[in-house]
Design a protein around this motif. Structure first.
Motif, short mmCIF file in Angstrom:
data_model
loop_
_atom_site.label_atom_id
_atom_site.label_comp_id
_atom_site.label_asym_id
_atom_site.label_seq_id
_atom_site.Cartn_x
_atom_site.Cartn_y
_atom_site.Cartn_z
N GLU A 131 15.93 0.43 7.07
CA GLU A 131 14.59 0.03 7.51
C GLU A 131 13.94 1.08 8.39
O GLU A 131 12.76 1.42 8.22
CB GLU A 131 14.67 -1.31 8.24
N TYR A 173 12.92 4.09 6.33
CA TYR A 173 11.74 3.80 5.50
C TYR A 173 10.48 3.80 6.36
O TYR A 173 9.42 4.26 5.93
CB TYR A 173 11.91 2.45 4.82
N GLU A 174 10.60 3.30 7.58
CA GLU A 174 9.46 3.23 8.49
C GLU A 174 8.94 4.62 8.82
O GLU A 174 7.74 4.82 9.04
CB GLU A 174 9.87 2.50 9.78
N SER A 229 5.45 6.52 1.59
CA SER A 229 5.80 5.17 1.11
C SER A 229 4.56 4.30 0.97
O SER A 229 3.48 4.62 1.48
CB SER A 229 6.77 4.51 2.09
N ARG A 289 4.20 1.44 2.37
CA ARG A 289 3.91 0.91 3.70
C ARG A 289 3.06 1.91 4.49
O ARG A 289 2.11 1.52 5.17
CB ARG A 289 5.21 0.62 4.45
N SER A 290 3.41 3.19 4.39
CA SER A 290 2.65 4.22 5.09
C SER A 290 1.21 4.26 4.59
O SER A 290 0.26 4.39 5.36
CB SER A 290 3.31 5.59 4.90
N LEU A 332 -0.53 1.75 3.23
CA LEU A 332 -1.24 0.56 3.70
C LEU A 332 -1.63 0.69 5.17
O LEU A 332 -2.69 0.23 5.59
CB LEU A 332 -0.37 -0.68 3.49
N LYS A 333 -0.76 1.32 5.94
CA LYS A 333 -1.06 1.52 7.36
C LYS A 333 -2.26 2.46 7.53
O LYS A 333 -3.15 2.21 8.35
CB LYS A 333 0.16 2.10 8.08
N ARG A 351 -1.92 -6.94 6.56
CA ARG A 351 -1.36 -7.17 7.89
C ARG A 351 -1.37 -5.92 8.77
O ARG A 351 -1.07 -6.01 9.97
CB ARG A 351 0.07 -7.70 7.77
N PHE A 352 -1.69 -4.78 8.17
CA PHE A 352 -1.72 -3.55 8.96
C PHE A 352 -3.11 -3.31 9.57
O PHE A 352 -3.32 -2.35 10.28
CB PHE A 352 -1.32 -2.36 8.10
#
Length: 246
Positions: free
Chosen positions: A113, A116-117, A122, A124-125, A127-128, A134-135
């Motif tokens: 985790e 990945y962060e 990624s 997630r990156s 979307l941030k 939620r970001f």
């Protein structure tokens, strides 16, 4: 005049094909003059099994096993193959065991985790960076505030509704209904506050119970649960429909 009988054999034959790879059955016509080796090459295009990895079994029209077609040099017509017979292909390539389709046997790539962060390539990156879902802290805070406000409004509205009160229910897209308040509070079937109403007419959805749990008693189709904001308490007498009039 020659009284002899001449037998003419059809040069082609139509057979049913099945295999260990799937449960489908297909019909195909083949030339009786080809060898079993050539026949397997034709079957490879239909079944998908490599010719070198297939065994053939011959079944009658009534699906009774007759024999194996195991001589690659023999002609197809030298076997008792008739129209509508079934030829079953046994795959020896390993495909029928799910070797190539069972994803549980595929080694999966896993990443910690925290690792990945830290990645910048990624999902997630991405979307941030775009502040999606939620970001998006501002949007998320606004939604949470709206939810809290909605819950408070429901709680306040529910507190003003007493069990036993006559009421009028107005739900968007539905006709206005009259009934009696039978339950006020939270439930197991959905979050938030709900009002259980026994309608004067069979316009409801239940008998006061949901998913096996009873909240109040009434006849089937007379009970319903609605949000407090849809309920107005007041003097709403039952309709008598003139049944006592002469």
């Amino acid at each position: 005049m020659d009284g002899g009988v001449t037998v003419i054999t059809n040069p082609t034959v139509t057979v049913r094909l099945t295999s260990t790879l799937n449960s489908f059955e297909v019909n195909r016509r083949f030339n009786r003059g080809m060898t079993i080796a050539e026949f397997k090459t034709k079957l490879e295009l239909v079944i998908g099994t490599p010719a070198s990895c297939m065994d053939l079994q011959l079944f009658s029209v009534s699906d009774k096993f007759l024999q194996k077609l195991d001589d690659n040099e023999a002609l197809l017509g030298s076997y008792p193959v008739d129209d509508d017979c079934r030829i079953h292909v046994i795959d020896r390539s390993g495909a029928q065991t799910g070797e190539y389709t069972d994803l549980s046997k595929v080694e999966k790539y896993e990443i910690a985790e925290d690792a990945y962060e830290k990645r910048t390539d990624s999902a997630r990156s991405f979307l941030k960076k775009k502040k999606v879902g939620r970001f998006n802290e501002e949007e998320e805070s606004r939604r949470e505030a709206e939810q809290v406000k909605r819950e408070e409004e429901e709680k306040t509205a529910a507190a003003a509704i007493a069990v036993g009160s006559r009421c009028q229910v107005q739900v968007v897209g539905q006709p206005t209904k009259i009934g009696t308040v039978m339950y006020v509070g939270t439930t197991d079937f959905k979050p938030g506050y709900w009002v259980g109403v026994k309608y004067d007419e069979p316009l409801g959805k239940n008998d006061g119970s949901v998913n096996g749990k009873r909240y109040f008693e009434c006849q089937a189709k007379y009970g319903a649960f609605v949000k407090p904001m849809a309920v107005a308490v007041g003097d709403f007498p039952e309709e008598d429909y003139g049944l006592d009039e002469m």
